[in-house]
Structures are given as structure tokens and as C-alpha cells.
Design a protein around this motif. Sequence first.
Motif, short mmCIF file in Angstrom:
data_model
loop_
_atom_site.label_atom_id
_atom_site.label_comp_id
_atom_site.label_asym_id
_atom_site.label_seq_id
_atom_site.Cartn_x
_atom_site.Cartn_y
_atom_site.Cartn_z
N TYR A 150 113.52 53.98 33.31
CA TYR A 150 112.20 53.78 34.08
C TYR A 150 112.20 52.51 35.17
CZ TYR A 150 110.46 56.85 30.73
OH TYR A 150 110.21 58.07 29.91
N LYS A 151 111.47 52.56 35.95
CA LYS A 151 111.44 51.47 36.90
C LYS A 151 110.73 50.22 36.44
CE LYS A 151 109.82 50.48 41.68
NZ LYS A 151 108.97 50.81 42.79
N PRO A 152 111.49 49.19 36.48
CA PRO A 152 110.71 48.07 36.11
C PRO A 152 109.58 47.39 37.00
CG PRO A 152 113.15 47.60 36.07
CD PRO A 152 112.78 48.79 36.89
N ILE A 153 108.36 47.17 36.48
CA ILE A 153 107.22 46.97 37.03
C ILE A 153 106.61 45.62 36.70
CG2 ILE A 153 106.55 49.32 37.68
CD1 ILE A 153 104.64 49.37 35.31
N MET A 154 106.76 45.25 35.61
CA MET A 154 105.86 44.16 35.11
C MET A 154 106.08 42.89 35.74
SD MET A 154 103.67 45.40 32.94
CE MET A 154 103.19 43.79 32.43
#
Length: 284
Positions: A150-154
Amino acid sequence: MHSVRPSVIIPIYKEPIPGWTDNINGPTGLLIGAGKGVIRTMYCNENGYADYLPVDIAVNGLLLAVWNYIYFKDYDKRVYNMTSSNEFKVTWREIIERGRKITEKIPLNGVVWYPGGSLKSSRLMHNICILLFHMIPAYIIDALLFLAGYKPIMCHVQRRINKGFEVFEYYANNQWDFENSYVEDLRARVNNVEYEKYQVHGNDLDIDAYFSDCIRAARIYVLKEPEHTLPAARRHLRVMYWVDVITKILFFLLIIYLLASWSETFRTLLTTGVTYISKLMNSS
């Protein structure tokens, strides 16, 4: 030239939709960030207060100021301060405590961690907490997201929060009191019907109800979380509560284990303490 000067504009109080907003500026963003569990610390004067004004109250004040100018030809009043702190003083601590209780009843979807944290009067402690409870968990979560495909967002979220803090901290550690006698004069000039229809007072203000409206509206209109998702959000929050409790217990057990491994003195004290507690329990 005449002007109406409102303080910090916040979501609608009553009309047309209680709590409605189209952005996460001001206390709404704070409530959302804390409710999602991504804001764990805030550097501010916990006993200080800010000056906020619901947008519909500001609009009513603008209409009444124009009416007063045209109908009564009141040309002397140049600036109307549409403010609230002269009558309502809600501290930052109170905002956080009320918001925490409300987000337990009206939780947000996809809570990252159980809401918690505290206000800090020390910038050093605040920065340490940002590192420990904001940035390090963000990197860990992003690493897990990346490994899962998944795409890192944090980290991106935390950088946005930190930028918001840079602006917010100035207002959270300073306060101003504004004189709003001209608005009080407007209240005195309207009749009973207009007093309620063009409301520029907070006589009927229920802060908890208003915050609840803000959270509900933020869920629906900002976060796009429909009302029917509330039961699932409550279940998820209960799960995150126990995850939070178990994590804290394991963390403290790890600290005790490490101290006992490294320090003979601590190991002796620990053994003595356990023995003493066992004797007390047996004697009772």
C-alpha cells in the motif's frame, strides 16, 4: 467606512446545518486529529483560551450591522468586533477534555490508535513526544504499509500536522480579549423575534451539544463517513482501546525486564517488593 471584524470562524452553530464546515481548520481539525489518534501532544497554555465565532453568528452580525447603519443611520460605530471571549472563555484543556468524551460517543472511522495524549507546557517535552508518539509510529506504520503493497501516508499526515502546529502554537500560547459593546447594542435594538432569528448571542449555547454537532458534521461532510458507519466505528474504537491497554502493559513489562537484567539493585528491590506483596495477599 464601517466594518464587521469577526474572530476565528468555526462551524455553523444552528443554521442551516448545525456543525457544518468544509475544512479542517481551527478546532475542527484538532478534534479530528485527536479523534483519529494521530495527535498525541499539543504545545499550549492549557489554561489559555482562544476567541471563536460560529459562521452563522458572524453572518447574522454582518446583517444586523448593515441594518443598524441604514435604518438607524448609526454612522458613529465604525468597527463591530464579532467576538466571543468577552462572554465565553473555553480553555484549551476544556476543549480537549470535552472533545475526547465526545469522540468516544461519536468515534471516527479507521482510528489509527485509541485517542489519548496530553497538553504540554514545555516545548522540549512536546518535541520529545512528537518524536516518540508521532514520527516513530508514523515511520513504522508506513513501513508496514509499504511491505503490504500500500501507499505510505502516515509520514505525510504527520508533516501536515507539524506544519499546522507551527501556525497554531502562536495562538495557543497567547490570548487576546476583545471589546464587543457595539454588538451588545445591536442585541438591545432588535425585537424578540429578530433576537432569535438573527442570533448574535450565545444564551442557549450548549458546548457539548455544539461539539457533538461539529464531530457529526465533520464525519459526514469532511471525512465522508456516513451515519450508518457509527456502529462499526464504535466496535473498532473498543478494539483499539484494548490494543492500547495491552501495548502499555507490555511496554512497562519490557522496561521492568530490561532494568532487572541490567541492574542488580533494581532486581533486588523488585524481588523484595514481590515478596512483600505476596505476604500481604496471603495474610489477608
